[in-house]
Design an enzyme around this catalytic site. Structure first.
Site, PDB file in Angstrom:
ATOM      1  N   HIS A 182      -5.414  -7.176  -6.999  1.00 23.27           N
ATOM      2  CA  HIS A 182      -4.385  -6.122  -6.477  1.00 23.27           C
ATOM      3  C   HIS A 182      -4.968  -5.621  -5.371  1.00 23.27           C
ATOM      4  O   HIS A 182      -4.631  -5.609  -4.212  1.00 23.27           O
ATOM      5  CB  HIS A 182      -4.038  -5.355  -7.713  1.00 23.27           C
ATOM      6  CG  HIS A 182      -2.783  -4.607  -7.071  1.00 23.27           C
ATOM      7  ND1 HIS A 182      -2.004  -3.821  -7.814  1.00 23.27           N
ATOM      8  CD2 HIS A 182      -2.656  -4.210  -5.744  1.00 23.27           C
ATOM      9  CE1 HIS A 182      -1.411  -3.000  -7.230  1.00 23.27           C
ATOM     10  NE2 HIS A 182      -1.574  -3.288  -6.022  1.00 23.27           N
ATOM     11  N   HIS A 198      -3.996   4.120  -1.534  1.00 21.10           N
ATOM     12  CA  HIS A 198      -4.080   2.742  -2.132  1.00 21.10           C
ATOM     13  C   HIS A 198      -3.689   1.697  -1.137  1.00 21.10           C
ATOM     14  O   HIS A 198      -2.460   1.801  -0.472  1.00 21.10           O
ATOM     15  CB  HIS A 198      -2.803   2.766  -3.407  1.00 21.10           C
ATOM     16  CG  HIS A 198      -2.371   1.347  -3.826  1.00 21.10           C
ATOM     17  ND1 HIS A 198      -3.686   0.486  -4.231  1.00 21.10           N
ATOM     18  CD2 HIS A 198      -1.484   0.358  -3.941  1.00 21.10           C
ATOM     19  CE1 HIS A 198      -3.002  -0.830  -4.625  1.00 21.10           C
ATOM     20  NE2 HIS A 198      -1.944  -0.562  -4.073  1.00 21.10           N
ATOM     21  N   GLU A 238       4.805   2.950  -6.493  1.00 20.16           N
ATOM     22  CA  GLU A 238       3.617   3.240  -7.313  1.00 20.16           C
ATOM     23  C   GLU A 238       3.521   4.809  -7.406  1.00 20.16           C
ATOM     24  O   GLU A 238       2.560   5.637  -7.627  1.00 20.16           O
ATOM     25  CB  GLU A 238       2.267   3.076  -6.547  1.00 20.16           C
ATOM     26  CG  GLU A 238       2.283   1.594  -6.393  1.00 20.16           C
ATOM     27  CD  GLU A 238       2.160   0.464  -7.624  1.00 20.16           C
ATOM     28  OE1 GLU A 238       2.248   1.196  -8.657  1.00 20.16           O
ATOM     29  OE2 GLU A 238       1.710  -0.558  -7.476  1.00 20.16           O
ATOM     30  N   GLY A 266       0.852  -1.281   0.048  1.00 15.86           N
ATOM     31  CA  GLY A 266      -0.196  -0.049  -0.046  1.00 15.86           C
ATOM     32  C   GLY A 266       0.913   1.244  -0.143  1.00 15.86           C
ATOM     33  O   GLY A 266       1.935   1.223   0.367  1.00 15.86           O
ATOM     34  N   ASN A 267       0.432   2.400  -0.407  1.00 14.76           N
ATOM     35  CA  ASN A 267       1.028   3.821  -0.475  1.00 14.76           C
ATOM     36  C   ASN A 267      -0.090   4.747  -0.270  1.00 14.76           C
ATOM     37  O   ASN A 267      -1.169   4.794  -0.901  1.00 14.76           O
ATOM     38  CB  ASN A 267       1.726   3.748  -1.390  1.00 14.76           C
ATOM     39  CG  ASN A 267       1.463   3.248  -2.755  1.00 14.76           C
ATOM     40  OD1 ASN A 267       0.324   3.776  -3.415  1.00 14.76           O
ATOM     41  ND2 ASN A 267       1.937   2.007  -3.226  1.00 14.76           N
ATOM     42  N   GLY A 295       9.360   0.412   0.576  1.00 17.85           N
ATOM     43  CA  GLY A 295       9.952  -0.817   1.663  1.00 17.85           C
ATOM     44  C   GLY A 295       9.534  -0.420   2.996  1.00 17.85           C
ATOM     45  O   GLY A 295      10.061  -1.032   4.033  1.00 17.85           O
ATOM     46  N   HIS A 353      -4.729  -2.807   0.115  1.00 18.04           N
ATOM     47  CA  HIS A 353      -4.665  -4.166  -0.461  1.00 18.04           C
ATOM     48  C   HIS A 353      -5.756  -4.780   0.565  1.00 18.04           C
ATOM     49  O   HIS A 353      -5.586  -5.759   1.436  1.00 18.04           O
ATOM     50  CB  HIS A 353      -3.436  -4.917  -0.338  1.00 18.04           C
ATOM     51  CG  HIS A 353      -2.233  -4.622  -1.359  1.00 18.04           C
ATOM     52  ND1 HIS A 353      -1.197  -4.722  -0.752  1.00 18.04           N
ATOM     53  CD2 HIS A 353      -2.635  -3.552  -2.410  1.00 18.04           C
ATOM     54  CE1 HIS A 353      -0.467  -4.280  -1.876  1.00 18.04           C
ATOM     55  NE2 HIS A 353      -1.226  -3.459  -2.757  1.00 18.04           N
TER      56      HIS A 353
HETATM   57 ZN   LIG Z   1      -0.745  -2.170  -4.538  1.00 20.75          ZN
END
Ligand SMILES: [Zn+2]
Length: 219
Positions: free
Chosen positions: A156, A94, A75, A28-29, A44, A96
């Protein structure tokens, strides 16, 4: 709001994504826009490990990293392109989330099923699986980012956007809850969605007031 405040807010919602199991491990980000820059999670890190000073500052127009140190999330292009094309997007989350991913394994279009979903999120779009971290994913997302505040990424995860972090984050929670409810109902029989008229009724006059009320309740 200062960039210091943005960094602290990013930490707050990043921790929420982990606490609420919307993402596990270093997946995720999230990012937020502030005065021509975006602040994005570094590559990371688990999202709840990022300290305020570690959010990576990237110039939205040039794409250049304007502070020293960490590598931005892989991303980065997805976030960058979306901000460039959509001036109304102030933040992107974003994740998961497990029910969203499960949903994309068997379905595509998430129907609008209840009032909070209709008022806070509206329609959810779907883009088929593409290789993560590539400009293919960035291109696929940016094509639809202006049409809906939530986009399911096949096999995803989920991307939500909002005018600010709070809005983008709560949209993630509501879409995950919606996918969960859908899958529970679907195990019994075909779920009944709101009709177009029922959705439009919520999305029309009362929408803004109703949304604000809900967001105040969520504080
Ligand atoms: Zn992702």
């Amino acid at each position: 709001m200062s960039s210091t405040a943005i960094r602290e807010e990013l930490c707050k919602y990043a921790r929420k994504t982990v606490t609420n199991k919307l993402v596990v491990g270093p997946g995720g980000n999230i990012s937020a826009r502030h005065e021509g820059k975006m602040y994005l999670s570094p590559s990371g890190f688990a999202l709840d490990e990022v300290e305020p000073e570690q959010w990576v500052e990237v110039d939205i127009e040039s794409g250049e990293i304007t502070d020293i140190g960490l590598r931005p999330s892989s991303e980065v292009l997805m976030h960058l392109y979306a901000y460039r094309v959509n001036p109304n997007i102030g933040a992107i989350v974003h994740t998961h989330p497990p029910y969203c991913i499960a949903f994309t394994l068997v379905e595509r279009e998430l129907p609008i099923m209840f009032p909070d979903q209709a008022a806070l999120v509206g329609k959810t779009l779907y883009v088929p699986y593409v290789l993560p971290t590539t400009d293919k994913l960035a291109d696929a997302y940016v094509e639809v980012a202006g049409q809906a505040s939530s986009v399911l990424l096949g096999n995803h995860g989920l991307v939500t956007s909002g005018r600010n972090l709070r809005e983008a984050y709560y949209r993630t929670e509501v879409v995950e809850e919606s996918a969960k409810i859908y899958l529970i109902a679907k195990a019994i029989r075909e779920p009944k969605a709101l009709t177009k008229e029922e959705f439009e009724e919520i999305a029309s006059l009362e929408s803004e007031a109703y949304r604000i009320q809900l967001l105040q309740k969520m504080k």
